[in-house]
Enzyme design. Structure first.
Site, PDB file in Angstrom:
ATOM      1  N   CYS A 168       7.343  -1.128 -13.473  1.00  0.00           N
ATOM      2  CA  CYS A 168       8.357  -0.084 -13.574  1.00  0.00           C
ATOM      3  C   CYS A 168       8.104   0.953 -12.492  1.00  0.00           C
ATOM      4  CB  CYS A 168       8.292   0.560 -14.939  1.00  0.00           C
ATOM      5  SG  CYS A 168       8.609  -0.650 -16.213  1.00  0.00           S
ATOM      6  N   GLU A 169       8.448   0.559 -11.279  1.00  0.00           N
ATOM      7  CA  GLU A 169       8.123   1.352 -10.097  1.00  0.00           C
ATOM      8  C   GLU A 169       8.973   0.777  -8.973  1.00  0.00           C
ATOM      9  OE1 GLU A 169       5.898   4.357  -8.817  1.00  0.00           O
ATOM     10  OE2 GLU A 169       5.058   3.409 -10.603  1.00  0.00           O
ATOM     11  N   GLY A 206     -14.034  -5.564  10.825  1.00  0.00           N
ATOM     12  CA  GLY A 206     -12.740  -5.089  11.301  1.00  0.00           C
ATOM     13  C   GLY A 206     -11.952  -6.079  12.135  1.00  0.00           C
ATOM     14  N   ARG A 243      -0.834  -3.917  -1.362  1.00  0.00           N
ATOM     15  CA  ARG A 243      -0.922  -3.571   0.061  1.00  0.00           C
ATOM     16  C   ARG A 243       0.416  -3.164   0.679  1.00  0.00           C
ATOM     17  NH1 ARG A 243      -2.440  -6.717   3.642  1.00  0.00           N
ATOM     18  NH2 ARG A 243      -3.534  -5.224   4.944  1.00  0.00           N
ATOM     19  N   TYR A 256      -8.507  -8.115   0.096  1.00  0.00           N
ATOM     20  CA  TYR A 256      -7.924  -6.864  -0.414  1.00  0.00           C
ATOM     21  C   TYR A 256      -6.694  -7.081  -1.291  1.00  0.00           C
ATOM     22  CZ  TYR A 256     -11.110  -5.278   3.201  1.00  0.00           C
ATOM     23  OH  TYR A 256     -12.231  -5.089   3.969  1.00  0.00           O
TER      24      TYR A 256
HETATM   25  C1  LIG Z   1     -14.506  -2.438   5.046  1.00  0.00           C
HETATM   26  C2  LIG Z   1     -15.766  -2.550   5.805  1.00  0.00           C
HETATM   27  C3  LIG Z   1     -16.086  -3.744   6.459  1.00  0.00           C
HETATM   28  C4  LIG Z   1     -15.159  -4.924   6.500  1.00  0.00           C
HETATM   29  O1  LIG Z   1     -13.976  -4.662   7.173  1.00  0.00           O
HETATM   30  P1  LIG Z   1     -12.934  -5.844   7.449  1.00  0.00           P
HETATM   31  O2  LIG Z   1     -11.812  -5.175   8.124  1.00  0.00           O
HETATM   32  O3  LIG Z   1     -12.557  -6.434   6.133  1.00  0.00           O
HETATM   33  O4  LIG Z   1     -13.646  -6.850   8.319  1.00  0.00           O
HETATM   34  C5  LIG Z   1     -17.311  -3.823   7.086  1.00  0.00           C
HETATM   35  N1  LIG Z   1     -18.189  -2.788   7.070  1.00  0.00           N
HETATM   36  C6  LIG Z   1     -17.904  -1.620   6.463  1.00  0.00           C
HETATM   37  C7  LIG Z   1     -18.903  -0.543   6.468  1.00  0.00           C
HETATM   38  C8  LIG Z   1     -16.692  -1.460   5.822  1.00  0.00           C
HETATM   39  O5  LIG Z   1     -16.413  -0.296   5.227  1.00  0.00           O
END
Ligand SMILES: *Cc1c(COP(=O)(O)O)cnc(C)c1O
Length: 432
Positions: free
Chosen positions: A362-363, A249, A331, A391
C-alpha cells in the site's frame, strides 16, 4: 541476449538459470522466489582470486562483502572457495560463525560498531577490524586490554576520490560518515595514536571509494593515494603498514546501458600501480585485500514473481502487479535502480509491451520499474527480474506484514532451498 550469461531459453520457451527451468522452480518452491546460480557465484569468486594470483603473485585475499547477500549457505560457499568475508554487524558475524566460517578470515567494518559488537568480535577472534574513528579506536583498545587481546586493525581512510557509476572526481571529499580524511591530517593523526596503543596491532589501511563503478582509473588512483598514505605513516611513526585493503564497488550489468570491465583488468592495473609506488617510495609490496560484493552475487541472482493483475490506463501506462515488490526489492523505491525483466514462461516471445511493474504494498512508490520492455503478460504469468542477487534479499523487509521469500540455489542443474520462505507464524514470533 540477457544481462547475465547464465540465463537462456529452453525448448518450452521458458527462461532457464544455470540450466534449470525457472517455471519448474516457481512451481516447486512458489513465488516470489529468489534464485541464485551458485556456479556463477563461484566463478566470480575465482575471477577475483585468480587475478590476484596472476598479477600479484597471490599476495592478497578476496573478502566477499556479505552485506550484499547474507545467509549461512553463502558463507559455506565462500569458505569452500577459500576466500574471506567482509562483515558489518554482529548479526553478520553471528551468521558467518553459525555457518562454520573461520573468524580469522573476517574483516569487520562499520562507522559505529558498538561496544557489544567489538567485544563479540574480539572474543571470537575476528581477523581484522577496520577502525572508523577515534572513539572506536579507544573503545577497542580498552576492550582488548580487558580481554587480554591484541586485534589486528586497519584504519578506514578517505582517499578523497569520489567515484560514481560512470565518472569519478578527485574532490578531497571529506564529507562522508566513513573514515579518517587524509586531506585534513586526521588519517595520519589516527595512525600515530593507533601505533602508540598497546592493545591494538596496526597492520593496514582501508578505503572504499563507491559502488557500481565501471572505470578502472579511480581504483588505480585510490591505490596510489593509499600508498602515499602508507609512506607518510612510516615516516611519521616508523610503522610500515603491510595490509592495503582497497574495498569493493565493481560495477555489474543490470541493463544494456551498463558495460562492466572484466574484473581481472582491475587487478592488472592496480597491481602495476602498487608495485610501482612501492618501489618509488621504498616500501614493501603490501598484502592486498579486495572486497567485492555486488560483482560476486548480483549477476548470479534473479527474482521470480507471479503476475496477479494487468491494469491498462489508456494513454497513460499499463501496470502489471506482482506478488512481491519493495519488500523483497526496495532498490527502485530507494534509488530508481534499473532492471531488465522477462516473462519467464514466454521468454521466446518478442518484448513488444511496455509496462510498469508494481508491487503489492500500500504505497504508490512500490514499483520495481517503469517503462520496462517485456513480453505481453497477464495474470498467471511468471515475471523474472534479472541481476537481483545483490542488495535484494539483504534489504528485504516485512512492510505490510509481507513474508520474506525463500532463496533457492541452483548448481550443476539441480536446485536446493537455502533459506525457507517466512511463515505467518514467523511474523508474530517476537510479538508479545
Ligand atoms: C558495501 C561495501 C563493499 C562492497 O561493495 P560492492 O559495491 O557491493 O562491491 C565493500 N567494502 C565496504 C567497506 C563496503 O561498505
Amino acid at each position: 541476449m540477457f544481462v547475465s550469461k547464465n540465463l537462456a531459453v529452453n525448448q518450452q520457451g521458458h527462461l532457464t538459470i544455470g540450466g534449470v527451468d525457472t517455471i519448474d522452480l516457481a512451481n516447486e518452491y512458489g513465488t516470489p522466489l529468489y534464485v541464485v546460480d551458485e556456479d556463477l557465484v563461484r566463478e566470480n569468486c575465482r575471477l577475483f582470486k585468480d587475478s590476484i594470483d596472476r598479477y600479484y603473485g597471490g599476495r592478497g585475499l578476496v573478502c566477499y562483502a556479505s552485506k550484499a547477500f547474507c545467509c549461512k549457505e553463502i558463507y559455506r560457499v565462500m569458505e569452500d572457495e577459500q576466500i574471506g568475508v567482509d562483515v558489518v554487524s554482529i548479526g553478520e558475524i553471528y551468521t558467518a560463525l553459525a555457518a562454520g566460517f573461520p573468524a580469522e578470515k573476517m574483516c569487520f567494518h562499520g562507522n559505529n560498531k558498538t561496544a557489544g559488537e567489538l567485544y563479540y568480535a574480539l572474543e571470537n577472534g575476528v581477523g581484522r577490524i577496520i577502525v572508523d574513528n577515534l572513539n572506536e579506536l579507544e573503545r577497542l583498545n580498552a576492550l582488548a586490554a580487558e580481554q587480554g587481546k591484541r586485534p589486528n586493525i586497519l584504519l578506514r581512510v578517505k582517499p578523497g576520490i569520489d567515484a560514481h557509476t560512470h565518472s569519478f572526481i578527485r574532490t578531497g571529499q571529506i564529507d562522508s560518515k566513513f573514515g579518517f580524511a587524509i586531506e585534513t591530517g586526521e588519517a595520519l593523526e589516527a595512525a600515530k595514536e593507533a601505533s602508540a596503543m598497546e592493545h591494538v596491532n596496526l597492520v593496514g589501511a582501508h578505503c572504499h571509494i563507491g559502488s557500481q563503478i565501471f572505470d578502472i582509473d579511480p581504483f588505480v588512483l585510490a591505490a596510489e593515494v593509499m600508498m602515499g598514505y602508507i609512506a607518510a605513516v612510516k615516516k611519521e611513526t616508523g610503522v610500515e603498514l603491510t595490509d592495503l585493503n582497497l574495498g569493493g564497488g565493481f560495477g555489474i550489468k543490470y541493463t544494456d546501458e551498463d558495460h562492466p570491465v572484466p574484473y581481472d583488468r582491475y587487478m592488472e592495473q592496480v597491481s602495476a600501480k602498487v608495485k610501482e609506488e612501492a618501489a618509488r617510495l621504498g616500501l614493501k609490496v603490501p598484502f592486498i585485500l579486495l572486497e567485492p560484493g555486488r560483482s560476486i552475487i548480483g549477476p548470479a541472482g534473479i527474482t521470480l514473481y507471479t503476475v496477479g493483475a494487468r491494469k491498462e490506463i489508456p494513454d497513460i501506462r499499463t501496470y502489471l502487479s506482482i506478488d512481491g515488490g519493495m519488500t523483497d526489492n526496495p532498490r527502485y523505491a530507494l534509488y530508481q535502480s534499473k532492471y531488465d525483466v522477462v516473462l519467464a514462461n514466454k521468454a521466446n516471445q518478442p518484448k513488444d509491451d511496455i509496462i510498469t511493474l508494481a508491487g503489492k504494498c500500500c504505497e504508490s512508490g512500490d514499483l520495481i520499474g517503469e517503462g520496462l520492455k517485456i513480453q505481453r503478460g497477464d495474470a498467471g504469468d511468471i515475471v523474472a527480474v534479472l541481476a537481483t542477487g545483490a542488495y535484494n534479499y539483504a534489504m528485504s523487509s516485512n512492510y505490510n506484514r509481507v513474508t520474506k521469500p525463500a532463496v533457492v540455489f541452483v548448481r550443476n542443474g539441480q536446485s536446493r532451498l537455502v533459506v525457507k520462505r517466512e511463515t505467518l507464524e514467523d511474523l508474530v514470533r517476537n510479538d508479545l
